[in-house]
Scaffold this active site. Sequence first.
Site, PDB file in Angstrom:
ATOM      1  N   ASP A 198       0.835  -1.198   0.000  1.00  0.00           N
ATOM      2  CA  ASP A 198       0.000   0.000   0.000  1.00  0.00           C
ATOM      3  C   ASP A 198       0.869   1.247   0.000  1.00  0.00           C
ATOM      4  O   ASP A 198       2.090   1.188   0.138  1.00  0.00           O
ATOM      5  CB  ASP A 198      -1.022   0.005   1.137  1.00  0.00           C
ATOM      6  CG  ASP A 198      -0.418   0.202   2.515  1.00  0.00           C
ATOM      7  OD1 ASP A 198       0.800   0.468   2.606  1.00  0.00           O
ATOM      8  OD2 ASP A 198      -1.155   0.094   3.503  1.00  0.00           O
ATOM      9  N   GLU A 230      -6.085   2.097  -0.565  1.00  0.00           N
ATOM     10  CA  GLU A 230      -4.769   2.260  -1.189  1.00  0.00           C
ATOM     11  C   GLU A 230      -3.956   0.965  -1.154  1.00  0.00           C
ATOM     12  O   GLU A 230      -2.750   0.983  -1.399  1.00  0.00           O
ATOM     13  CB  GLU A 230      -3.993   3.383  -0.507  1.00  0.00           C
ATOM     14  CG  GLU A 230      -3.533   3.094   0.903  1.00  0.00           C
ATOM     15  CD  GLU A 230      -4.545   3.469   1.972  1.00  0.00           C
ATOM     16  OE1 GLU A 230      -4.122   3.724   3.114  1.00  0.00           O
ATOM     17  OE2 GLU A 230      -5.750   3.506   1.669  1.00  0.00           O
TER      18      GLU A 230
END
Length: 292
Positions: free
Chosen positions: A170, A213
């Site tokens: 991420d 994300e």
Amino acid sequence: MAQRETVITLISKISDRPVNLDAALVVIYGMDLGRKYDLSRNEIVIGRSSKSDIPLDQESVSRTHARITNTVKGVHIEDQGSTNGTFVNDHPVTSPQELRNGDLVKIGRTIFKFIAGGNIEAAYHDEIYRLTTMDGLTQVHNRRYFDEQLDREVSRSRRYERALSLVMFDVDHFKHINDKRGHLAGDYVLKQLASAVRVNIRREDVFARYGGEEFGILLPEVDAKGTRLFAEKVRQKVEQTHFTFDKHPISVTISLGCALLLPEHREPGDLVRAADEKLYEAKNKGRNRVCG
């Protein structure tokens, strides 16, 4: 006898009459995912105002943001002096621009796909099916597709006794990017990040946006050493990529966790948890690194 006069009624040429193209916009990212807006009228206004033909209640959308015209000359989109701009295929619209079948229109945080042609209903249903497997923003696979492929690859790995690895990663300090530059900048980072990583993906790999994300990459038939080398290559690629939004450079790095399918992993989800644990380890050790 009075001579009869011939009365001639002028009929406009067919080509001079307004002919509307059978076209529509389909929401592929944002609120009302999958909703179809027909563009059968000559003029359609998109904006934050509730009186707009296509209302988008977002702070990043101007009251009268963009205008679409559908005439014999085709379907055109024009920005109406909006604050954050109108984009077609990631390029800003600076003058009336003709839309082509398959174009992606981004207004605020909403992405539309423009569909046009003879059988628009078939095209719409094809797009709805595609939405079940693809993430509209990043144009990589979504969580649902990832979970399906994870089950399949785990079964295949055990059946043929072949390696299976997973890389989870991420964006470092992503909340800071959103808070400082806004959600439009955050969307831009995710989209450009996915494009940068995609070039390293093999045909047999599964690259997906896992959520927010966070992304996952399934690597069939790749051992622990190969997975570590691959993850490091991805990390370097992102670190070296230049991200610039609204003329402001944005520093982007990622943290990655790697895991290999082991006999003690009873369920496919165990492999994800193992990779996630290594991802959090990378975060705790300072970010912008690979663990696992």
